[in-house]
Scaffold this motif. Structure first.
Motif, PDB file in Angstrom:
ATOM      1  N   THR A   1       1.148 -30.949  27.233  1.00 16.84           N
ATOM      2  CA  THR A   1       1.534 -32.053  28.362  1.00 16.84           C
ATOM      3  C   THR A   1      -0.088 -32.186  28.378  1.00 16.84           C
ATOM      4  OG1 THR A   1       3.232 -30.506  28.880  1.00 16.84           O
ATOM      5  CG2 THR A   1       2.609 -32.573  30.556  1.00 16.84           C
ATOM      6  N   TYR A   2       0.370 -33.846  28.809  1.00 16.13           N
ATOM      7  CA  TYR A   2      -0.983 -34.674  29.087  1.00 16.13           C
ATOM      8  C   TYR A   2      -1.285 -35.180  30.073  1.00 16.13           C
ATOM      9  CZ  TYR A   2       0.747 -38.028  26.411  1.00 16.13           C
ATOM     10  OH  TYR A   2       1.470 -39.272  25.501  1.00 16.13           O
ATOM     11  N   PRO A   3      -1.979 -35.197  30.805  1.00 11.76           N
ATOM     12  CA  PRO A   3      -1.966 -36.181  32.793  1.00 11.76           C
ATOM     13  C   PRO A   3      -1.891 -38.158  32.329  1.00 11.76           C
ATOM     14  CG  PRO A   3      -4.429 -34.661  32.104  1.00 11.76           C
ATOM     15  CD  PRO A   3      -3.501 -35.336  30.869  1.00 11.76           C
ATOM     16  N   LYS A   4      -0.908 -37.800  32.714  1.00  9.29           N
ATOM     17  CA  LYS A   4       0.431 -38.567  33.008  1.00  9.29           C
ATOM     18  C   LYS A   4       1.031 -38.994  32.025  1.00  9.29           C
ATOM     19  CE  LYS A   4      -2.849 -41.722  36.013  1.00  9.29           C
ATOM     20  NZ  LYS A   4      -3.961 -43.222  35.879  1.00  9.29           N
ATOM     21  N   GLY A   5       1.466 -37.850  30.957  1.00 12.47           N
ATOM     22  CA  GLY A   5       2.824 -38.166  30.232  1.00 12.47           C
ATOM     23  C   GLY A   5       4.188 -37.020  30.879  1.00 12.47           C
ATOM     24  N   ASN A   6       3.727 -37.045  31.701  1.00 12.99           N
ATOM     25  CA  ASN A   6       5.462 -36.079  32.357  1.00 12.99           C
ATOM     26  C   ASN A   6       5.839 -36.297  31.581  1.00 12.99           C
ATOM     27  OD1 ASN A   6       6.073 -38.152  34.619  1.00 12.99           O
ATOM     28  ND2 ASN A   6       3.906 -38.309  34.887  1.00 12.99           N
ATOM     29  N   VAL A   7       7.053 -37.568  31.791  1.00 10.16           N
ATOM     30  CA  VAL A   7       8.784 -37.465  31.659  1.00 10.16           C
ATOM     31  C   VAL A   7       8.588 -37.558  29.842  1.00 10.16           C
ATOM     32  CG1 VAL A   7      10.385 -38.465  31.872  1.00 10.16           C
ATOM     33  CG2 VAL A   7       9.365 -38.386  33.579  1.00 10.16           C
ATOM     34  N   TYR A   8       7.789 -38.441  29.792  1.00 12.21           N
ATOM     35  CA  TYR A   8       7.442 -38.327  27.920  1.00 12.21           C
ATOM     36  C   TYR A   8       7.174 -37.597  27.347  1.00 12.21           C
ATOM     37  CZ  TYR A   8       6.626 -39.618  23.603  1.00 12.21           C
ATOM     38  OH  TYR A   8       5.953 -39.775  22.073  1.00 12.21           O
ATOM     39  N   CYS A   9       6.145 -36.395  27.578  1.00 13.60           N
ATOM     40  CA  CYS A   9       5.971 -35.597  26.973  1.00 13.60           C
ATOM     41  C   CYS A   9       7.194 -34.463  27.364  1.00 13.60           C
ATOM     42  CB  CYS A   9       5.111 -34.534  28.274  1.00 13.60           C
ATOM     43  SG  CYS A   9       2.941 -35.431  27.382  1.00 13.60           S
ATOM     44  N   ALA A  10       8.411 -34.472  28.385  1.00 21.00           N
ATOM     45  CA  ALA A  10       9.193 -33.901  28.700  1.00 21.00           C
ATOM     46  C   ALA A  10      10.395 -33.978  27.780  1.00 21.00           C
ATOM     47  CB  ALA A  10       9.954 -34.207  29.892  1.00 21.00           C
ATOM     48  N   THR A  11      10.502 -35.643  27.914  1.00 21.52           N
ATOM     49  CA  THR A  11      11.821 -35.438  26.197  1.00 21.52           C
ATOM     50  C   THR A  11      11.675 -35.187  25.125  1.00 21.52           C
ATOM     51  OG1 THR A  11      10.677 -37.614  25.809  1.00 21.52           O
ATOM     52  CG2 THR A  11      12.258 -38.123  27.226  1.00 21.52           C
ATOM     53  N   LYS A  12       9.570 -35.264  24.921  1.00 23.23           N
ATOM     54  CA  LYS A  12       9.708 -34.686  23.812  1.00 23.23           C
ATOM     55  C   LYS A  12       9.744 -32.526  23.067  1.00 23.23           C
ATOM     56  CE  LYS A  12       9.071 -38.551  21.307  1.00 23.23           C
ATOM     57  NZ  LYS A  12      10.295 -38.827  20.113  1.00 23.23           N
ATOM     58  N   HIS A  13       9.394 -32.730  24.544  1.00 22.69           N
ATOM     59  CA  HIS A  13       9.822 -30.846  24.229  1.00 22.69           C
ATOM     60  C   HIS A  13      11.412 -30.743  24.656  1.00 22.69           C
ATOM     61  CE1 HIS A  13       6.150 -30.262  25.968  1.00 22.69           C
ATOM     62  NE2 HIS A  13       5.794 -29.314  25.716  1.00 22.69           N
ATOM     63  N   ALA A  14      11.963 -32.001  25.089  1.00 18.22           N
ATOM     64  CA  ALA A  14      12.663 -31.694  25.071  1.00 18.22           C
ATOM     65  C   ALA A  14      13.648 -31.546  23.073  1.00 18.22           C
ATOM     66  CB  ALA A  14      14.437 -32.746  25.734  1.00 18.22           C
ATOM     67  N   VAL A  15      12.912 -32.919  22.623  1.00 19.44           N
ATOM     68  CA  VAL A  15      12.867 -32.490  20.974  1.00 19.44           C
ATOM     69  C   VAL A  15      13.450 -31.983  20.044  1.00 19.44           C
ATOM     70  CG1 VAL A  15      12.468 -34.170  19.572  1.00 19.44           C
ATOM     71  CG2 VAL A  15      13.136 -35.084  21.231  1.00 19.44           C
ATOM     72  N   GLU A  16      11.692 -30.985  20.950  1.00 22.95           N
ATOM     73  CA  GLU A  16      11.906 -29.877  19.896  1.00 22.95           C
ATOM     74  C   GLU A  16      12.641 -28.409  20.492  1.00 22.95           C
ATOM     75  OE1 GLU A  16       7.942 -26.630  20.490  1.00 22.95           O
ATOM     76  OE2 GLU A  16       7.970 -28.369  19.016  1.00 22.95           O
ATOM     77  N   ALA A  17      13.134 -28.568  21.632  1.00 17.69           N
ATOM     78  CA  ALA A  17      14.277 -27.607  22.351  1.00 17.69           C
ATOM     79  C   ALA A  17      15.353 -28.045  21.205  1.00 17.69           C
ATOM     80  CB  ALA A  17      14.742 -27.130  23.465  1.00 17.69           C
ATOM     81  N   ILE A  18      16.139 -29.583  21.246  1.00 20.37           N
ATOM     82  CA  ILE A  18      17.412 -29.734  19.948  1.00 20.37           C
ATOM     83  C   ILE A  18      16.887 -29.498  18.843  1.00 20.37           C
ATOM     84  CG2 ILE A  18      18.582 -31.192  20.467  1.00 20.37           C
ATOM     85  CD1 ILE A  18      17.483 -32.881  22.479  1.00 20.37           C
ATOM     86  N   THR A  19      15.713 -29.231  18.895  1.00 22.87           N
ATOM     87  CA  THR A  19      15.188 -29.369  16.580  1.00 22.87           C
ATOM     88  C   THR A  19      15.860 -27.467  16.650  1.00 22.87           C
ATOM     89  OG1 THR A  19      14.317 -31.086  16.340  1.00 22.87           O
ATOM     90  CG2 THR A  19      14.197 -29.510  14.997  1.00 22.87           C
TER      91      THR A  19
END
Length: 252
Positions: free
Chosen positions: A146-164
């Motif tokens: 997770t990087y600065p100002k990435g918040n929700v975008y990073c959250a969606t891609k963390h979700a993709v990892e969990a879904i995968t």
């Protein structure tokens, strides 16, 4: 006999490059996206240059009704989908969490998470029935850090990892492979869309050579063409200049 691959978000960038790469190595392709004219042009290019069949399907992955109707329209011979590339995704905005725009959050969550699920929901039963298949979810380094100002975008891609990971577990009894590809900096429309700036790429990638969409497509082709007993679960791919989501060597 050619295998069938379905690629979402195929109108540009990684999705388009992947459709061409898979067609070039022996797949017929179902190409999807919102921009129908671009899909028709790509389908013609694939047929003429790569001698493969291409079926364009224009729909918005964020709208489950459109997704369902698109799959209902598939001719029977196109339903034996061997490979699903869940590529459709985007980042919207670069704000701190407290200044984030609700419409940006919803666009990212609806596309990157719900859209991936809607499409997978249609394809997984077809693969389960046949007892084989391969799903490749395109995530990002943002799904690892997770990087600065990435918040929700990073959250969606963390979700993709969990879904995968969840897919890999739940689909394991049916012999279905599930992979994740996480690119770093890739020169596509990504930054232009995110920053709403036509000149964004010149600023974001200034002083370094980013990955090209074709580099990621080549990796995807490698993953889906391994022998049946080999499953590549997770790939993180950077340009040589990049070390993490926030660290890159630039020649200024």
């Amino acid at each position: 006999m050619r295998k069938i691959a379905l690629i979402t978000g195929a109108t540009s960038g990684i999705g388009k490059a992947t459709a061409i790469a898979l067609a070039s190595c022996g797949h017929n392709v179902i190409i999807t996206g919102r921009r129908g004219e671009r899909l028709e042009e790509l389908a013609e290019e694939i047929k003429v240059k790569h001698k493969a069949e291409a079926l364009p399907l224009a729909f918005d992955v964020r709208n489950n009704e459109e997704v369902v109707e698109a799959f209902k329209s598939l001719p029977d011979r196109w339903k034996s989908i061997d490979v699903l590339i869940n590529n459709a995704g985007l980042a919207a905005g670069m704000d701190t969490i407290q200044d984030g725009k609700l419409e940006d959050w919803e666009q990212m969550i609806d596309t990157n998470v719900k859209g991936l699920l809607y499409v997978s929901k249609q394809v997984m039963p077809l693969m389960i029935e046949r007892g084989e298949g391969h799903i490749v979810n395109i995530s990002s380094v943002a799904g690892k850090e997770t990087y600065p100002k990435g918040n929700v975008y990073c959250a969606t891609k963390h979700a993709v990892e969990a879904i995968t990971k969840g897919m890999r577990i739940d689909l394991n009894p049916y012999g279905i492979k599930v992979s994740e590809v996480c690119p770093g900096m890739v020169e596509t429309e990504f930054s232009v869309v995110r920053l709403k700036d036509a000149d964004a790429n010149n600023k974001v990638y200034k002083g370094l050579k980013p990955l090209l969409a074709e580099d990621v497509a080549e990796t995807i082709v490698f993953i889906v063409t391994r022998p049946k007993h080999v499953s590549i679960a997770d790939v993180l791919i950077f340009p040589n200049s990049q070390a993490s989501s926030t660290i890159a060597k630039r020649e200024l």
